[in-house]
Design a protein around this motif. Sequence first.
Motif, mmCIF file in Angstrom:
data_model
loop_
_atom_site.group_PDB
_atom_site.id
_atom_site.type_symbol
_atom_site.label_atom_id
_atom_site.label_comp_id
_atom_site.label_asym_id
_atom_site.label_seq_id
_atom_site.Cartn_x
_atom_site.Cartn_y
_atom_site.Cartn_z
ATOM 1 N N VAL A 162 10.392 18.668 -11.413
ATOM 2 C CA VAL A 162 9.402 17.955 -11.105
ATOM 3 C C VAL A 162 9.677 16.373 -11.251
ATOM 4 O O VAL A 162 9.110 15.501 -10.483
ATOM 5 N N GLU A 163 10.317 16.099 -12.091
ATOM 6 C CA GLU A 163 10.866 14.577 -12.199
ATOM 7 C C GLU A 163 11.633 14.223 -10.979
ATOM 8 O O GLU A 163 11.464 12.961 -10.518
ATOM 9 N N LYS A 164 12.565 15.176 -10.683
ATOM 10 C CA LYS A 164 13.101 14.559 -9.229
ATOM 11 C C LYS A 164 12.389 14.606 -8.116
ATOM 12 O O LYS A 164 12.771 13.777 -7.267
ATOM 13 N N GLN A 165 11.633 15.569 -8.235
ATOM 14 C CA GLN A 165 10.487 15.588 -6.884
ATOM 15 C C GLN A 165 9.685 13.983 -6.693
ATOM 16 O O GLN A 165 9.552 13.388 -5.813
ATOM 17 N N ALA A 166 9.316 13.866 -8.096
ATOM 18 C CA ALA A 166 8.285 12.588 -8.237
ATOM 19 C C ALA A 166 9.387 11.247 -7.976
ATOM 20 O O ALA A 166 8.912 10.235 -7.281
ATOM 21 N N ASP A 167 10.658 11.234 -8.488
ATOM 22 C CA ASP A 167 11.471 10.168 -8.226
ATOM 23 C C ASP A 167 11.722 9.968 -6.574
ATOM 24 O O ASP A 167 12.070 9.051 -5.823
ATOM 25 N N ALA A 168 11.895 11.369 -5.856
ATOM 26 C CA ALA A 168 12.097 11.358 -4.688
ATOM 27 C C ALA A 168 10.778 10.709 -3.748
ATOM 28 O O ALA A 168 11.260 10.133 -2.675
ATOM 29 N N VAL A 169 9.718 11.185 -4.127
ATOM 30 C CA VAL A 169 8.504 10.581 -3.570
ATOM 31 C C VAL A 169 8.617 8.966 -3.890
ATOM 32 O O VAL A 169 8.243 8.386 -2.700
ATOM 33 N N GLU A 170 8.929 8.526 -4.870
ATOM 34 C CA GLU A 170 8.995 6.888 -5.010
ATOM 35 C C GLU A 170 10.034 6.316 -4.170
ATOM 36 O O GLU A 170 9.643 5.355 -3.616
ATOM 37 N N LYS A 171 11.295 6.942 -4.077
ATOM 38 C CA LYS A 171 12.226 6.511 -3.098
ATOM 39 C C LYS A 171 12.040 6.495 -1.709
ATOM 40 O O LYS A 171 12.043 5.405 -1.285
ATOM 41 N N ALA A 172 11.262 7.732 -1.316
ATOM 42 C CA ALA A 172 10.921 7.688 0.234
ATOM 43 C C ALA A 172 9.911 6.737 0.351
ATOM 44 O O ALA A 172 9.712 6.082 1.610
ATOM 45 N N ASN A 218 0.796 -1.277 0.029
ATOM 46 C CA ASN A 218 -0.054 -0.093 -0.021
ATOM 47 C C ASN A 218 0.962 1.288 0.178
ATOM 48 O O ASN A 218 0.641 2.295 -0.696
ATOM 49 N N VAL A 219 1.900 1.435 0.911
ATOM 50 C CA VAL A 219 2.729 2.484 0.981
ATOM 51 C C VAL A 219 3.405 2.642 -0.376
ATOM 52 O O VAL A 219 3.546 3.766 -0.954
ATOM 53 N N ARG A 220 3.902 1.321 -0.989
ATOM 54 C CA ARG A 220 4.776 1.713 -2.515
ATOM 55 C C ARG A 220 3.653 2.306 -3.522
ATOM 56 O O ARG A 220 4.070 2.940 -4.343
ATOM 57 N N GLU A 221 2.486 1.523 -3.489
ATOM 58 C CA GLU A 221 1.241 2.217 -4.417
ATOM 59 C C GLU A 221 0.937 3.741 -4.338
ATOM 60 O O GLU A 221 0.664 4.243 -5.227
ATOM 61 N N ALA A 222 0.987 4.008 -2.944
ATOM 62 C CA ALA A 222 0.679 5.499 -2.559
ATOM 63 C C ALA A 222 1.545 6.328 -3.213
ATOM 64 O O ALA A 222 1.592 7.690 -3.756
ATOM 65 N N GLY A 223 2.976 6.009 -2.761
ATOM 66 C CA GLY A 223 4.188 6.769 -3.551
ATOM 67 C C GLY A 223 3.988 6.737 -4.946
ATOM 68 O O GLY A 223 4.370 7.864 -5.605
ATOM 69 N N ASP A 224 3.663 5.628 -5.603
ATOM 70 C CA ASP A 224 3.843 5.734 -7.082
ATOM 71 C C ASP A 224 2.553 6.688 -7.604
ATOM 72 O O ASP A 224 2.731 7.333 -8.577
ATOM 73 N N LYS A 225 1.547 6.369 -7.024
ATOM 74 C CA LYS A 225 0.385 7.602 -7.515
ATOM 75 C C LYS A 225 0.598 8.769 -7.205
ATOM 76 O O LYS A 225 0.262 9.569 -8.094
ATOM 77 N N ALA A 226 1.311 9.109 -6.128
ATOM 78 C CA ALA A 226 1.696 10.358 -5.885
ATOM 79 C C ALA A 226 2.785 11.040 -6.767
ATOM 80 O O ALA A 226 2.487 12.184 -7.347
#
Length: 104
Positions: A70-80, A41-49
């Motif tokens: 924005v791509e760097k921010q999106a990557d950071a969200v996925e990594k977190a 669920n956490v991984r899916e939420a990060g991917d969706k965000a």
Amino acid sequence: MRTLITAFALCGALGLAGCEDSYRDQQADAVRENADAMADNVREAGDKAADVARAVDGKTWTGAAETDAVEKQADAVEKAAENKADQIEKNAEMKADALENDGK
């Protein structure tokens, strides 16, 4: 002959009885399963965000955000999200191991 068949049946039944998980093993398995579900669920939420951020910015034909920031921010969200999910699984594994080893 009847005695031989009875002996084999008894050995088989005793062998199967020894395969049953203990209560603590069942608890440990439940901890692992719950953690896996939470981590997913956490991984899916990060991917969706991350996908939302990319969609708002506009996506390139490769699916990346239009701007590097924005791509760097999106990557950071996925990594977190990935790191948090990994930590959930690691903590659950330690708890499950403790449950299994507590009865021994």
